[in-house]
Design a protein around this motif. Structure first.
Motif, PDB file in Angstrom:
ATOM      1  N   LYS A 179      62.746  12.507  49.339  1.00 35.97           N
ATOM      2  CA  LYS A 179      62.893  11.249  48.513  1.00 35.97           C
ATOM      3  C   LYS A 179      63.381  11.252  47.145  1.00 35.97           C
ATOM      4  O   LYS A 179      64.412  10.461  46.671  1.00 35.97           O
ATOM      5  CB  LYS A 179      61.521  10.421  48.533  1.00 35.97           C
ATOM      6  N   LEU A 180      62.947  12.438  46.390  1.00 35.68           N
ATOM      7  CA  LEU A 180      63.410  12.623  45.048  1.00 35.68           C
ATOM      8  C   LEU A 180      64.940  13.138  45.034  1.00 35.68           C
ATOM      9  O   LEU A 180      65.691  12.511  44.234  1.00 35.68           O
ATOM     10  CB  LEU A 180      62.477  13.665  44.368  1.00 35.68           C
ATOM     11  N   MET A 181      65.313  13.855  46.026  1.00 34.10           N
ATOM     12  CA  MET A 181      66.737  14.414  46.153  1.00 34.10           C
ATOM     13  C   MET A 181      67.607  13.079  46.198  1.00 34.10           C
ATOM     14  O   MET A 181      68.739  12.878  45.613  1.00 34.10           O
ATOM     15  CB  MET A 181      66.988  15.340  47.372  1.00 34.10           C
ATOM     16  N   ARG A 182      67.314  12.289  47.157  1.00 33.09           N
ATOM     17  CA  ARG A 182      67.905  10.812  47.321  1.00 33.09           C
ATOM     18  C   ARG A 182      68.089   9.998  45.958  1.00 33.09           C
ATOM     19  O   ARG A 182      69.199   9.663  45.698  1.00 33.09           O
ATOM     20  CB  ARG A 182      67.299   9.989  48.578  1.00 33.09           C
ATOM     21  N   GLU A 183      66.862  10.148  45.320  1.00 30.38           N
ATOM     22  CA  GLU A 183      66.878   9.313  44.194  1.00 30.38           C
ATOM     23  C   GLU A 183      67.886   9.757  43.264  1.00 30.38           C
ATOM     24  O   GLU A 183      68.375   9.021  42.468  1.00 30.38           O
ATOM     25  CB  GLU A 183      65.495   9.498  43.469  1.00 30.38           C
ATOM     26  N   PHE A 184      67.843  10.867  42.902  1.00 32.55           N
ATOM     27  CA  PHE A 184      68.876  11.863  42.251  1.00 32.55           C
ATOM     28  C   PHE A 184      70.040  11.597  42.659  1.00 32.55           C
ATOM     29  O   PHE A 184      70.957  11.066  41.764  1.00 32.55           O
ATOM     30  CB  PHE A 184      68.691  13.390  42.354  1.00 32.55           C
ATOM     31  N   ILE A 185      70.665  11.572  43.943  1.00 31.29           N
ATOM     32  CA  ILE A 185      72.280  11.354  44.049  1.00 31.29           C
ATOM     33  C   ILE A 185      72.429   9.804  43.990  1.00 31.29           C
ATOM     34  O   ILE A 185      73.338   9.506  43.316  1.00 31.29           O
ATOM     35  CB  ILE A 185      72.197  11.416  45.788  1.00 31.29           C
ATOM     36  N   PHE A 186      71.409   8.923  44.358  1.00 30.35           N
ATOM     37  CA  PHE A 186      71.667   7.228  44.051  1.00 30.35           C
ATOM     38  C   PHE A 186      71.986   7.149  42.568  1.00 30.35           C
ATOM     39  O   PHE A 186      72.691   6.508  42.031  1.00 30.35           O
ATOM     40  CB  PHE A 186      70.666   6.582  44.590  1.00 30.35           C
ATOM     41  N   ALA A 187      70.908   7.703  41.716  1.00 27.62           N
ATOM     42  CA  ALA A 187      71.005   7.416  40.346  1.00 27.62           C
ATOM     43  C   ALA A 187      72.418   8.219  39.620  1.00 27.62           C
ATOM     44  O   ALA A 187      72.850   7.570  38.705  1.00 27.62           O
ATOM     45  CB  ALA A 187      69.664   8.116  39.644  1.00 27.62           C
ATOM     46  N   ARG A 188      72.548   9.295  40.114  1.00 20.94           N
ATOM     47  CA  ARG A 188      74.166   9.985  39.510  1.00 20.94           C
ATOM     48  C   ARG A 188      75.264   8.839  39.801  1.00 20.94           C
ATOM     49  O   ARG A 188      76.058   8.950  38.907  1.00 20.94           O
ATOM     50  CB  ARG A 188      74.204  11.368  40.101  1.00 20.94           C
ATOM     51  N   GLU A 189      75.095   8.505  41.142  1.00 26.26           N
ATOM     52  CA  GLU A 189      76.459   7.746  41.618  1.00 26.26           C
ATOM     53  C   GLU A 189      76.294   6.250  40.824  1.00 26.26           C
ATOM     54  O   GLU A 189      77.274   6.056  40.251  1.00 26.26           O
ATOM     55  CB  GLU A 189      76.186   7.391  43.095  1.00 26.26           C
ATOM     56  N   ALA A 190      75.189   5.836  40.466  1.00 26.43           N
ATOM     57  CA  ALA A 190      74.972   4.455  39.714  1.00 26.43           C
ATOM     58  C   ALA A 190      75.513   4.570  38.359  1.00 26.43           C
ATOM     59  O   ALA A 190      76.137   3.858  37.843  1.00 26.43           O
ATOM     60  CB  ALA A 190      73.741   3.902  39.982  1.00 26.43           C
ATOM     61  N   GLY A 191      74.991   5.820  37.751  1.00 23.89           N
ATOM     62  CA  GLY A 191      75.376   5.810  36.403  1.00 23.89           C
ATOM     63  C   GLY A 191      76.793   6.412  36.242  1.00 23.89           C
ATOM     64  O   GLY A 191      77.288   5.901  35.159  1.00 23.89           O
ATOM     65  N   ARG A 192      77.476   7.000  36.933  1.00 27.30           N
ATOM     66  CA  ARG A 192      78.679   7.345  37.010  1.00 27.30           C
ATOM     67  C   ARG A 192      79.790   6.057  37.209  1.00 27.30           C
ATOM     68  O   ARG A 192      80.821   5.916  36.459  1.00 27.30           O
ATOM     69  CB  ARG A 192      79.286   8.436  37.912  1.00 27.30           C
ATOM     70  N   LYS A 193      78.928   5.034  38.039  1.00 26.88           N
ATOM     71  CA  LYS A 193      79.893   4.011  38.238  1.00 26.88           C
ATOM     72  C   LYS A 193      80.023   2.977  36.883  1.00 26.88           C
ATOM     73  O   LYS A 193      80.906   2.435  36.777  1.00 26.88           O
ATOM     74  CB  LYS A 193      79.567   3.152  39.289  1.00 26.88           C
ATOM     75  N   LYS A 194      78.875   3.146  36.228  1.00 25.63           N
ATOM     76  CA  LYS A 194      78.625   2.170  35.000  1.00 25.63           C
ATOM     77  C   LYS A 194      79.450   2.754  34.114  1.00 25.63           C
ATOM     78  O   LYS A 194      80.205   2.043  33.255  1.00 25.63           O
ATOM     79  CB  LYS A 194      77.067   2.429  34.736  1.00 25.63           C
ATOM     80  N   ALA A 195      79.435   4.284  33.876  1.00 28.37           N
ATOM     81  CA  ALA A 195      80.363   4.844  32.716  1.00 28.37           C
ATOM     82  C   ALA A 195      81.744   4.639  32.863  1.00 28.37           C
ATOM     83  O   ALA A 195      82.283   4.433  33.837  1.00 28.37           O
ATOM     84  CB  ALA A 195      79.858   6.230  32.891  1.00 28.37           C
TER      85      ALA A 195
END
Ligand code: MN
Ligand code: MN
Length: 310
Positions: free
Chosen positions: A294-310
């Motif tokens: 679950k934490l690995m998935r959280e990591f991937i989702f969060a990285r994608e979301a953060g990069r889309k925002k940037a």
């Protein structure tokens, strides 16, 4: 390891069912390293990558918090690496593996295995970005090693073995990068705490997190970290064994899964590499592998979301 016909044996379940992209098309490459030969208390982290592949079946591909679907993210599961017995051989083969991924423009996600492994990907990342900076005519800005761990891992050697899992942070700080922060620590011999204080190395104990709150700690760590090149290492024993008992070296009074998730959500977009290590799935009923997945998935989702925002 070779079988009697000389064929290479790679112990690995089919794959994370929602890592649906081929290597060539992928941005993230997940790979398992089932190596636990230096574990000091109880071994068994070699079984973690496949337990995580099994645990993955429990989860929806869709994530409501990030409004995102895992099958839309370019993730590839490369299976497990073949593992030699010696830690030195393991680390040099792993270094080559990760260097190859970085050269191909991939983001490495390593599933241990034990914590000694992290040395190799961190070094490969440092070398890759140093070379890149020099090629662009810039001074290398270096990388930060951010580690979540119950243990300081600051020994110079353990039972005569240099690249033991109890020494990984010491070797990284001395040989790879001096930029280092650790959160959740609560275990280490007196010399290790002295070493941290003498060298002014930033650390936040699990009591600090409890007293000050994870958001305030994250804010302070963010201010300390220069640049956007963080290698994040999640030693699962940072989490309290009440939530996560399947560990090689469990240590009570740890962080909660929510606190760890918060760290991942904030820092994932600034990372250049990630690993999850030290789960020993035989010591519980699948909870630790489930949580790690679950934490690995959280990591991937969060990285994608953060990069889309940037
Ligand atoms: Mn560790
Ligand atoms: Mn640890």
């Amino acid at each position: 390891m070779k079988d009697r016909t000389g064929e290479k044996i790679v112990f690995s379940l089919p794959s994370f069912y929602d890592a649906v992209y081929e290597y060539e098309d992928a941005e993230y490459v997940i790979f398992g390293v089932p190596f636990d030969c230096t574990s000091s208390y109880r071994a068994g982290s070699r079984w973690a990558p496949d337990e995580m592949r099994k645990a993955c079946m429990n989860f929806e591909t869709y994530d409501y918090y990030h409004r995102s679907d895992m099958t839309d993210i370019l993730v590839h599961d490369a299976g497990n690496m073949d593992t030699p017995v010696s830690a030195d051989d393991m680390l040099s083969e792993l270094y080559e593996e990760v260097a190859g991924l970085l050269d191909d423009g991939k983001f490495p996600i390593m599933l241990g295995g034990e914590h000694s492994l992290s040395y190799a990907p961190v070094k490969a990342c440092r070398d890759y970005y140093e070379r890149k900076d020099r090629e662009e005519g810039k001074d290398p800005e270096g990388i930060t090693f951010l580690v979540l761990d119950a243990h300081l891992d600051m020994r110079t050697d353990f039972r005569g073995v240099k690249y033991n899992h109890a020494c990984v942070s010491r070797h990284i700080i001395e040989e790879v990068t001096p930029k280092y922060v650790t959160i959740g620590v609560r275990s280490g011999p007196e010399e290790e705490w002295d070493y941290m204080e003498e060298h002014g190395i930033p650390f936040y104990t699990s009591d600090d997190v409890d007293e000050r709150g994870i958001k305030e700690i994250i804010k302070e760590v963010s201010e300390k970290i220069e640049g956007d090149r963080i290698y994040l290492s999640l030693d699962m024993d940072v989490i309290d064994p009440a939530y996560c008992a399947g560990l090689g070296t469990p240590e009570p009074f740890g962080l909660s899964p929510r606190e760890v998730r918060e760290v991942l959500r904030v820092f994932a977009p600034k990372t250049i590499g990630f690993d999850i290590v030290e789960i020993a799935p035989e010591y519980d009923f699948g909870n630790s592998a489930l949580l790690a997945t679950k934490l690995m998935r959280e990591f991937i989702f969060a990285r994608e979301a953060g990069r889309k925002k940037a």
